[in-house]
Every structure is written in C-alpha cells, then in structure tokens.
Design a protein around this motif. Structure first.
Motif, PDB file in Angstrom:
ATOM      1  N   GLN B  37       0.838  -1.191   0.000  1.00 31.63           N
ATOM      2  CA  GLN B  37       0.000   0.000   0.000  1.00 31.63           C
ATOM      3  C   GLN B  37       0.871   1.237   0.000  1.00 31.63           C
ATOM      4  OE1 GLN B  37      -2.455   0.643   3.487  1.00 31.63           O
ATOM      5  NE2 GLN B  37      -3.830   1.997   2.384  1.00 31.63           N
ATOM      6  N   ASP B  38       0.695   2.065  -1.001  1.00 34.07           N
ATOM      7  CA  ASP B  38       1.439   3.316  -1.118  1.00 34.07           C
ATOM      8  C   ASP B  38       0.451   4.459  -1.276  1.00 34.07           C
ATOM      9  OD1 ASP B  38       3.275   1.142  -2.986  1.00 34.07           O
ATOM     10  OD2 ASP B  38       4.221   2.186  -1.301  1.00 34.07           O
ATOM     11  N   PRO B  39       0.773   5.629  -0.739  1.00 35.78           N
ATOM     12  CA  PRO B  39      -0.176   6.754  -0.783  1.00 35.78           C
ATOM     13  C   PRO B  39      -0.648   7.052  -2.201  1.00 35.78           C
ATOM     14  CG  PRO B  39       1.667   7.259   0.656  1.00 35.78           C
ATOM     15  CD  PRO B  39       2.015   5.966  -0.031  1.00 35.78           C
ATOM     16  N   GLY B  40      -1.957   7.171  -2.343  1.00 36.44           N
ATOM     17  CA  GLY B  40      -2.545   7.535  -3.630  1.00 36.44           C
ATOM     18  C   GLY B  40      -2.613   6.413  -4.647  1.00 36.44           C
ATOM     19  N   MET B  41      -2.063   5.248  -4.297  1.00 39.19           N
ATOM     20  CA  MET B  41      -2.037   4.150  -5.267  1.00 39.19           C
ATOM     21  C   MET B  41      -2.849   2.951  -4.800  1.00 39.19           C
ATOM     22  SD  MET B  41       1.907   4.424  -6.487  1.00 39.19           S
ATOM     23  CE  MET B  41       1.566   3.690  -8.079  1.00 39.19           C
ATOM     24  N   GLY B  42      -3.499   3.062  -3.681  1.00 39.17           N
ATOM     25  CA  GLY B  42      -4.282   1.945  -3.186  1.00 39.17           C
ATOM     26  C   GLY B  42      -3.381   0.777  -2.823  1.00 39.17           C
ATOM     27  N   LEU B  43      -3.919  -0.401  -2.928  1.00 36.04           N
ATOM     28  CA  LEU B  43      -3.137  -1.616  -2.698  1.00 36.04           C
ATOM     29  C   LEU B  43      -2.842  -2.263  -4.033  1.00 36.04           C
ATOM     30  CD1 LEU B  43      -4.817  -1.204   0.050  1.00 36.04           C
ATOM     31  CD2 LEU B  43      -4.312  -3.626   0.420  1.00 36.04           C
ATOM     32  N   ARG B  44      -1.613  -2.670  -4.197  1.00 33.14           N
ATOM     33  CA  ARG B  44      -1.209  -3.332  -5.433  1.00 33.14           C
ATOM     34  C   ARG B  44      -0.712  -4.735  -5.127  1.00 33.14           C
ATOM     35  NH1 ARG B  44       3.040   0.555  -8.008  1.00 33.14           N
ATOM     36  NH2 ARG B  44       3.541   0.863  -5.798  1.00 33.14           N
ATOM     37  N   LEU B  45      -1.132  -5.673  -5.953  1.00 30.96           N
ATOM     38  CA  LEU B  45      -0.836  -7.076  -5.726  1.00 30.96           C
ATOM     39  C   LEU B  45       0.614  -7.389  -6.079  1.00 30.96           C
ATOM     40  CD1 LEU B  45      -2.084  -9.873  -4.997  1.00 30.96           C
ATOM     41  CD2 LEU B  45      -2.536 -10.134  -7.446  1.00 30.96           C
ATOM     42  N   ILE B  46       1.316  -8.028  -5.156  1.00 28.44           N
ATOM     43  CA  ILE B  46       2.715  -8.391  -5.388  1.00 28.44           C
ATOM     44  C   ILE B  46       2.802  -9.829  -5.904  1.00 28.44           C
ATOM     45  CG2 ILE B  46       5.020  -8.572  -4.380  1.00 28.44           C
ATOM     46  CD1 ILE B  46       4.042  -6.703  -2.137  1.00 28.44           C
ATOM     47  N   HIS B  47       2.345 -10.760  -5.102  1.00 26.75           N
ATOM     48  CA  HIS B  47       2.293 -12.175  -5.461  1.00 26.75           C
ATOM     49  C   HIS B  47       1.039 -12.776  -4.855  1.00 26.75           C
ATOM     50  CE1 HIS B  47       6.283 -12.865  -7.239  1.00 26.75           C
ATOM     51  NE2 HIS B  47       6.787 -12.079  -6.310  1.00 26.75           N
ATOM     52  N   TYR B  48       0.599 -13.887  -5.421  1.00 25.43           N
ATOM     53  CA  TYR B  48      -0.522 -14.572  -4.830  1.00 25.43           C
ATOM     54  C   TYR B  48      -0.353 -16.079  -4.976  1.00 25.43           C
ATOM     55  CZ  TYR B  48      -2.394 -15.201  -9.565  1.00 25.43           C
ATOM     56  OH  TYR B  48      -2.558 -15.541 -10.873  1.00 25.43           O
ATOM     57  N   SER B  49      -1.174 -16.801  -4.246  1.00 27.34           N
ATOM     58  CA  SER B  49      -1.099 -18.268  -4.252  1.00 27.34           C
ATOM     59  C   SER B  49      -2.512 -18.837  -4.211  1.00 27.34           C
ATOM     60  CB  SER B  49      -0.302 -18.756  -3.040  1.00 27.34           C
ATOM     61  OG  SER B  49      -0.404 -20.153  -2.897  1.00 27.34           O
ATOM     62  N   VAL B  50      -2.733 -19.861  -5.006  1.00 24.22           N
ATOM     63  CA  VAL B  50      -4.050 -20.503  -5.025  1.00 24.22           C
ATOM     64  C   VAL B  50      -4.029 -21.843  -4.295  1.00 24.22           C
ATOM     65  CG1 VAL B  50      -4.700 -19.315  -7.148  1.00 24.22           C
ATOM     66  CG2 VAL B  50      -3.676 -21.591  -7.266  1.00 24.22           C
ATOM     67  N   GLY B  51      -2.927 -22.132  -3.635  1.00 25.30           N
ATOM     68  CA  GLY B  51      -2.835 -23.359  -2.851  1.00 25.30           C
ATOM     69  C   GLY B  51      -1.380 -23.676  -2.581  1.00 25.30           C
ATOM     70  N   ALA B  52      -1.168 -24.620  -1.687  1.00 26.59           N
ATOM     71  CA  ALA B  52       0.199 -25.009  -1.341  1.00 26.59           C
ATOM     72  C   ALA B  52       0.950 -25.451  -2.589  1.00 26.59           C
ATOM     73  CB  ALA B  52       0.169 -26.130  -0.306  1.00 26.59           C
ATOM     74  N   GLY B  53       2.139 -24.900  -2.763  1.00 24.33           N
ATOM     75  CA  GLY B  53       2.981 -25.251  -3.893  1.00 24.33           C
ATOM     76  C   GLY B  53       2.704 -24.481  -5.163  1.00 24.33           C
ATOM     77  N   ILE B  54       1.697 -23.588  -5.129  1.00 23.39           N
ATOM     78  CA  ILE B  54       1.309 -22.846  -6.340  1.00 23.39           C
ATOM     79  C   ILE B  54       1.345 -21.349  -6.047  1.00 23.39           C
ATOM     80  CG2 ILE B  54      -0.424 -22.526  -8.120  1.00 23.39           C
ATOM     81  CD1 ILE B  54      -1.658 -25.202  -7.178  1.00 23.39           C
ATOM     82  N   THR B  55       2.218 -20.646  -6.757  1.00 24.96           N
ATOM     83  CA  THR B  55       2.283 -19.193  -6.606  1.00 24.96           C
ATOM     84  C   THR B  55       2.356 -18.548  -7.981  1.00 24.96           C
ATOM     85  OG1 THR B  55       4.705 -19.105  -6.472  1.00 24.96           O
ATOM     86  CG2 THR B  55       3.497 -19.390  -4.393  1.00 24.96           C
ATOM     87  N   ASP B  56       2.033 -17.279  -8.030  1.00 25.42           N
ATOM     88  CA  ASP B  56       2.128 -16.556  -9.297  1.00 25.42           C
ATOM     89  C   ASP B  56       2.346 -15.081  -9.003  1.00 25.42           C
ATOM     90  OD1 ASP B  56       0.276 -16.919 -12.432  1.00 25.42           O
ATOM     91  OD2 ASP B  56       2.228 -16.042 -11.986  1.00 25.42           O
ATOM     92  N   GLN B  57       2.791 -14.373 -10.039  1.00 23.44           N
ATOM     93  CA  GLN B  57       3.106 -12.964  -9.868  1.00 23.44           C
ATOM     94  C   GLN B  57       1.868 -12.105  -9.983  1.00 23.44           C
ATOM     95  OE1 GLN B  57       6.048 -12.075 -12.834  1.00 23.44           O
ATOM     96  NE2 GLN B  57       7.674 -13.161 -11.753  1.00 23.44           N
ATOM     97  N   GLY B  58       1.905 -11.013  -9.256  1.00 22.56           N
ATOM     98  CA  GLY B  58       0.854 -10.026  -9.360  1.00 22.56           C
ATOM     99  C   GLY B  58       1.308  -8.851 -10.199  1.00 22.56           C
ATOM    100  N   GLU B  59       0.860  -7.681  -9.812  1.00 23.47           N
ATOM    101  CA  GLU B  59       1.108  -6.471 -10.590  1.00 23.47           C
ATOM    102  C   GLU B  59       2.530  -5.937 -10.409  1.00 23.47           C
ATOM    103  OE1 GLU B  59      -1.651  -3.455  -9.438  1.00 23.47           O
ATOM    104  OE2 GLU B  59      -0.789  -1.912 -10.737  1.00 23.47           O
TER     105      GLU B  59
END
Lengths: 116, 113
Positions: B37-59
């Motif tokens: 979270q940065d001022p004026g930019m809201g929250l931006r997605l860094i990384h996410y995961s849909v389950g154990a062993g599975i990750t992907d990049q965000g914005e």
C-alpha cells in the motif's frame, strides 16, 4: 486486466452531511465489486460487496452502494456521516473467473475527513 | 484467535539487506496474497497463491519472492531491499476464489533507508 479509478483523493465534510464516493472500473468481463474501509492505523475491513442480484447493496455502518453496469460504476453513499467515518475508503474489483484466484484490484483510495 | 497474522509490524532495513515478512492464517484458506500500500495508489498485488505449492506474480512482483510450502504460511522475501520498497505490506487470505470473505492482516510497515 482490470483497473479501478476513484475520482476523489480527499473529501472533507461536516458531520451529518451526505457522502458519495465515486468508483469506476474497467474490465471486459464480469466482476465482483467491493468497498473496503481503513481506519487510521488499522487493516482493511469490508464495508459491502456486490456479486449479483439487486444492484443496490447495503453494508455495515449505514453505507450503501449502487452498481450501474452501463456506467461501470459502483459508487458508495452514506446519507449522514459521523466523525467516526473518518477513514480511507477503497473500491476494489475481482474478475469473476476462477483463474483470477482471489486477486483484488484496488482503486487509489479516498481519504475522508469528517469534521465534528 | 482466527485470522491472518503478520510479523513483524514494523521494520527498518538498510539498502541491500534482505528479509522475510511472515504471514500465517489458521482458517485453512487456499487463497493467499501479498499487497503493498502506497499513498494515492491503493493496494497493489505483489504475489498470490491458489494453494500449497502454487504461486504466481501479481502487478508489482519485482524484488520480491514467495513460496507456499504449507496451506497456513505465505512468506514474502525481499531479496535486496531498496528505498522504493518502503511501504506498508498486507497479507490477505480467502476461502473462495471469488475473493468473498477476504481477511487482511494488520500490516507490516517497512522502511528502507
């Protein structure tokens, strides 16, 4: 990819005034829509959400929002604000496809200051 | 207490240092995410995961790594901290992919000097 814009960065109003915060999103498909509130020093809390059905949704603390599909808008309203509504408000969308996971795209936020 | 727990709450790093932000949830949620979270930019997605062993990049994934070895934990690693990574970091989890009932942690305020 989706994007969200919130029109006002800062809003200052007096207690008992009405509040309306604008939110527009850009996405070619179906979305779930959310409004979150962040009180000073705290984490985000869900105010309300829209998934389907009645486009006028009511949330906690007297807030409501209207989804207008033709305008890609999801504006937040409260008829009469209180000093305790001072906070930052975020609009967010989630693309309604499983491949998107639970990814939320947020607007830049609107800081609301309610003067007593 | 059920919920999302982030540690530490505050951290100051020197440029070039590495560190790991911890995130744990006890709700058996499959979906977890990291936002900044940065001022004026809201929250931006860094990384996410849909389950154990599975990750992907965000914005905004550059400069960050994640792994998801268990359902409960989703640590975020800063490889070589830069002043541009000064921000407030939030971890989030949800049971469903629709982002319904997403729980956010209390946040980690990171300053890189």
């Amino acid at each position: 990819a989706q994007s969200v814009s919130q029109h006002n960065h800062h809003v200052i109003l007096s207690e008992a005034a009405s509040l309306e915060l604008g939110c527009n999103y850009s996405y070619g498909g179906t979305v779930n829509l959310f409004w979150y509130v962040q009180y000073p020093g705290q984490h985000l809390q869900l105010l309300l959400k829209y998934f389907s059905g009645d486009p006028l949704v009511k949330g906690i603390k007297g807030f409501e929002a209207e989804f207008i599909k033709s305008k890609f808008s999801f504006n937040l309203r409260k008829p009469s604000v209180q000093w305790s509504d001072t906070a930052e408000y975020f609009c967010a969308v989630n693309a309604r496809i499983k491949a998107a996971g639970n990814k939320l795209t947020f607007g830049g936020g609107t800081r609301v200051l309610v003067k007593p | 207490n059920a919920g999302v727990t982030q540690t530490p709450k505050f951290q100051v790093l020197k440029t070039g240092q590495s560190m790991t932000l911890q995130c744990a949830q006890d709700m058996n949620h499959e979906y977890m995410s990291w936002y900044r979270q940065d001022p004026g930019m809201g929250l931006r997605l860094i990384h996410y995961s849909v389950g154990a062993g599975i990750t992907d990049q965000g914005e905004v994934p550059n400069g960050y790594n994640v792994s998801r070895s268990t359902t409960e934990d989703f640590p975020l690693r800063l490889l070589s901290a830069a002043p541009s990574q000064t921000s407030v970091y939030f971890c989030a989890s949800s049971y469903q992919w629709t982002a319904d009932r997403t729980f956010f942690g209390q946040g980690t305020r990171l300053t890189v000097v």
